[in-house]
Enzyme design. Structure first.
Site, PDB file in Angstrom:
ATOM      1  N   ASP A  12       0.827  -1.212   0.000  1.00  0.00           N
ATOM      2  CA  ASP A  12       0.000   0.000   0.000  1.00  0.00           C
ATOM      3  C   ASP A  12       0.861   1.262   0.000  1.00  0.00           C
ATOM      4  O   ASP A  12       1.949   1.283   0.570  1.00  0.00           O
ATOM      5  CB  ASP A  12      -0.911  -0.021   1.233  1.00  0.00           C
ATOM      6  CG  ASP A  12      -2.045   0.988   1.109  1.00  0.00           C
ATOM      7  OD1 ASP A  12      -2.418   1.332  -0.028  1.00  0.00           O
ATOM      8  OD2 ASP A  12      -2.554   1.440   2.146  1.00  0.00           O
ATOM      9  N   GLY A  15      -0.166   5.236  -4.547  1.00  0.00           N
ATOM     10  CA  GLY A  15      -0.843   6.458  -4.990  1.00  0.00           C
ATOM     11  C   GLY A  15      -0.266   7.688  -4.302  1.00  0.00           C
ATOM     12  O   GLY A  15       0.040   8.695  -4.956  1.00  0.00           O
ATOM     13  N   HIS A  29       2.251   3.737  -9.030  1.00  0.00           N
ATOM     14  CA  HIS A  29       2.083   2.297  -9.293  1.00  0.00           C
ATOM     15  C   HIS A  29       3.269   1.757 -10.086  1.00  0.00           C
ATOM     16  O   HIS A  29       3.771   0.668  -9.827  1.00  0.00           O
ATOM     17  CB  HIS A  29       0.782   2.034 -10.052  1.00  0.00           C
ATOM     18  CG  HIS A  29      -0.451   2.331  -9.246  1.00  0.00           C
ATOM     19  ND1 HIS A  29      -0.665   1.781  -8.001  1.00  0.00           N
ATOM     20  CD2 HIS A  29      -1.516   3.135  -9.485  1.00  0.00           C
ATOM     21  CE1 HIS A  29      -1.829   2.226  -7.518  1.00  0.00           C
ATOM     22  NE2 HIS A  29      -2.357   3.053  -8.402  1.00  0.00           N
ATOM     23  N   ARG A  63     -12.368   2.373  -7.758  1.00  0.00           N
ATOM     24  CA  ARG A  63     -11.452   3.463  -8.157  1.00  0.00           C
ATOM     25  C   ARG A  63     -11.788   3.975  -9.555  1.00  0.00           C
ATOM     26  O   ARG A  63     -12.475   3.289 -10.318  1.00  0.00           O
ATOM     27  CB  ARG A  63     -10.012   2.946  -8.137  1.00  0.00           C
ATOM     28  CG  ARG A  63      -9.589   2.597  -6.730  1.00  0.00           C
ATOM     29  CD  ARG A  63      -8.119   2.288  -6.656  1.00  0.00           C
ATOM     30  NE  ARG A  63      -7.770   2.014  -5.278  1.00  0.00           N
ATOM     31  CZ  ARG A  63      -6.558   2.113  -4.771  1.00  0.00           C
ATOM     32  NH1 ARG A  63      -5.553   2.475  -5.555  1.00  0.00           N
ATOM     33  NH2 ARG A  63      -6.321   1.853  -3.506  1.00  0.00           N
ATOM     34  N   LEU A 122      10.382 -20.497  -5.737  1.00  0.00           N
ATOM     35  CA  LEU A 122       9.533 -19.565  -4.982  1.00  0.00           C
ATOM     36  C   LEU A 122       8.156 -19.557  -5.629  1.00  0.00           C
ATOM     37  O   LEU A 122       8.051 -19.472  -6.846  1.00  0.00           O
ATOM     38  CB  LEU A 122      10.130 -18.142  -5.053  1.00  0.00           C
ATOM     39  CG  LEU A 122       9.237 -17.010  -4.546  1.00  0.00           C
ATOM     40  CD1 LEU A 122       9.092 -17.057  -3.032  1.00  0.00           C
ATOM     41  CD2 LEU A 122       9.802 -15.633  -4.959  1.00  0.00           C
ATOM     42  N   ARG A 172       2.286  -4.779   6.001  1.00  0.00           N
ATOM     43  CA  ARG A 172       1.511  -3.757   5.286  1.00  0.00           C
ATOM     44  C   ARG A 172       2.317  -2.471   5.307  1.00  0.00           C
ATOM     45  O   ARG A 172       2.604  -1.927   6.365  1.00  0.00           O
ATOM     46  CB  ARG A 172       0.144  -3.512   5.921  1.00  0.00           C
ATOM     47  CG  ARG A 172      -0.620  -2.446   5.103  1.00  0.00           C
ATOM     48  CD  ARG A 172      -2.009  -2.141   5.609  1.00  0.00           C
ATOM     49  NE  ARG A 172      -2.654  -1.253   4.647  1.00  0.00           N
ATOM     50  CZ  ARG A 172      -3.891  -1.364   4.196  1.00  0.00           C
ATOM     51  NH1 ARG A 172      -4.657  -2.321   4.628  1.00  0.00           N
ATOM     52  NH2 ARG A 172      -4.387  -0.511   3.318  1.00  0.00           N
ATOM     53  N   GLU A 191       2.411 -13.152  12.171  1.00  0.00           N
ATOM     54  CA  GLU A 191       3.036 -11.999  12.834  1.00  0.00           C
ATOM     55  C   GLU A 191       2.845 -10.800  11.916  1.00  0.00           C
ATOM     56  O   GLU A 191       3.183 -10.856  10.724  1.00  0.00           O
ATOM     57  CB  GLU A 191       4.535 -12.261  13.063  1.00  0.00           C
ATOM     58  CG  GLU A 191       4.824 -13.517  13.862  1.00  0.00           C
ATOM     59  CD  GLU A 191       4.225 -13.501  15.259  1.00  0.00           C
ATOM     60  OE1 GLU A 191       4.071 -12.403  15.829  1.00  0.00           O
ATOM     61  OE2 GLU A 191       3.904 -14.586  15.777  1.00  0.00           O
TER      62      GLU A 191
HETATM   63  C1  IPE Z   1      -5.303  -2.645  -0.044  1.00  0.00           C
HETATM   64  O1  IPE Z   1      -5.022  -1.316  -0.245  1.00  0.00           O
HETATM   65  C2  IPE Z   1      -5.336  -3.367  -1.350  1.00  0.00           C
HETATM   66  C3  IPE Z   1      -4.059  -3.514  -2.028  1.00  0.00           C
HETATM   67  C4  IPE Z   1      -2.884  -3.154  -1.592  1.00  0.00           C
HETATM   68  C5  IPE Z   1      -4.151  -4.155  -3.296  1.00  0.00           C
HETATM   69  P1  IPE Z   1      -6.167  -0.231  -0.363  1.00  0.00           P
HETATM   70  O2  IPE Z   1      -5.489   1.061  -0.542  1.00  0.00           O
HETATM   71  O3  IPE Z   1      -7.155  -0.626  -1.391  1.00  0.00           O
HETATM   72  O4  IPE Z   1      -6.861  -0.325   1.070  1.00  0.00           O
HETATM   73  P2  IPE Z   1      -7.823   0.693   1.782  1.00  0.00           P
HETATM   74  O5  IPE Z   1      -8.955   0.978   0.837  1.00  0.00           O
HETATM   75  O6  IPE Z   1      -7.051   1.924   2.077  1.00  0.00           O
HETATM   76  O7  IPE Z   1      -8.254   0.005   3.023  1.00  0.00           O
HETATM   77  C1  IPE Z   2      -1.772   0.145  -3.249  1.00  0.00           C
HETATM   78  O1  IPE Z   2      -1.466   1.485  -3.350  1.00  0.00           O
HETATM   79  C2  IPE Z   2      -1.841  -0.508  -4.585  1.00  0.00           C
HETATM   80  C3  IPE Z   2      -3.210  -0.828  -5.018  1.00  0.00           C
HETATM   81  C4  IPE Z   2      -4.303  -0.774  -4.348  1.00  0.00           C
HETATM   82  C5  IPE Z   2      -3.295  -1.247  -6.384  1.00  0.00           C
HETATM   83  P1  IPE Z   2      -2.620   2.554  -3.341  1.00  0.00           P
HETATM   84  O2  IPE Z   2      -2.988   2.857  -4.735  1.00  0.00           O
HETATM   85  O3  IPE Z   2      -3.737   2.130  -2.457  1.00  0.00           O
HETATM   86  O4  IPE Z   2      -1.867   3.790  -2.699  1.00  0.00           O
HETATM   87  P2  IPE Z   2      -2.456   4.828  -1.692  1.00  0.00           P
HETATM   88  O5  IPE Z   2      -2.872   4.058  -0.466  1.00  0.00           O
HETATM   89  O6  IPE Z   2      -3.617   5.493  -2.354  1.00  0.00           O
HETATM   90  O7  IPE Z   2      -1.326   5.742  -1.413  1.00  0.00           O
HETATM   91 MG    MG Z   3      -4.115   2.446  -0.439  1.00  0.00          MG
END
Ligand code: IPE
Ligand code: IPE
Ligand code: MG
Length: 224
Positions: A12, A15, A29, A63, A122, A172, A191
């Site tokens: 995560d 973005g 991304h 999205r 792997l 995470r 964990e």
């Molecule tokens: C979780 O991230 C999903 C992935 C990393 C693919 P999100 O960015 O979608 O999670 P929320 O919406 O903030 O909980």
């Molecule tokens: C996680 O990064 C990747 C996907 C969900 C594809 P995000 O796109 O959720 O990034 P943030 O959380 O908006 O920064």
């Molecule tokens: Mg996110």
């Protein structure tokens, strides 16, 4: 010292990283993919057998279309250009989630799974259009249809992670502490490491630090 067999990652923060440094979520991304490559290499070096990567959740369809298209294009290009290399490195690709994408991408994902099925170095489980609640509901439906006894062992046979051991570690990145519908059943005794850094900024050094910390944790599984 704990053995380390399976690492699961909620990647995560792409973005936010993209907006902050490149003025574009999509470029975040793209940068995140570089971290994926680094972590795959490091996992092999660290003799990890299963790496599960959350790449797209069942909720991520909410999205903007432009971002969704960009993500799947990125994946398509990555697999097209890197599959031979992945195969040569003896990596097995397994998709978790429902393959409901373009015909081209569905075919490519099926092809990647088939081509790499015998590899043993792997296993990468790529969670794409994956949602844990949907996975559990579908498992219970199957059990009901087959009039099968409900117990842990039988339920696990109907999860998409069938034959995959539970994650030892969940990481995470991105400075949020939640599971976002990821492997709710399978993470029961994992964990959990919440990492402040955004995924594109996560390094091998950060990864190794978590691995080292994990190895010294006393895992009880209910015992003392
Ligand atoms: C979780 O991230 C999903 C992935 C990393 C693919 P999100 O960015 O979608 O999670 P929320 O919406 O903030 O909980
Ligand atoms: C996680 O990064 C990747 C996907 C969900 C594809 P995000 O796109 O959720 O990034 P943030 O959380 O908006 O920064
Ligand atoms: Mg996110």
């Amino acid at each position: 010292m704990n053995l380390l067999n399976h690492v699961a990652i909620i990647m995560d923060g792409n973005g936010r990283w993209g907006l902050r440094y490149k003025n574009s979520r999509n470029l975040g991304h793209k940068e995140g993919l570089k971290t994926v490559e680094k972590i795959i290499k490091s996992s092999i070096r660290n003799k990890i057998k299963f790496l599960t990567l959350y790449a797209f959740s069942t909720e991520n369809w909410k999205r903007p279309k432009k971002e969704i298209n960009y993500l799947f294009n990125l994946l398509e290009n990555f697999l097209t250009s890197r599959l031979d290399d992945i195969h040569n490195q003896k990596i097995k690709i397994k998709i978790l989630g429902y393959k409901k994408f373009s015909k081209k991408l569905n075919n490519l994902l099926n092809y990647a799974e088939k081509k790499t099925i015998k590899n043993t170095k792997l296993q990468i489980n790529l969670a794409l259009n994956y949602g844990s609640k949907l996975e559990l509901i579908n498992a219970f439906k199957e059990i009901k249809r087959g009039k099968i006894k409900i117990n842990e062992k039988n339920l696990e046979k109907y999860l998409q992670t069938k034959n995959i051991p539970d994650p030892d570690i969940l990481i995470r990145t991105g400075n949020t502490k939640r599971l976002s519908n990821f492997l709710l059943w399978q993470l029961a005794y994992s964990e959990i490491f919440f990492e402040k850094k955004l995924w594109p900024a996560f390094t091998e050094k950060d990864y190794i630090k978590i691995i080292k910390e994990y190895k010294n944790i006393k895992r009880n599984f209910g015992r003392i």
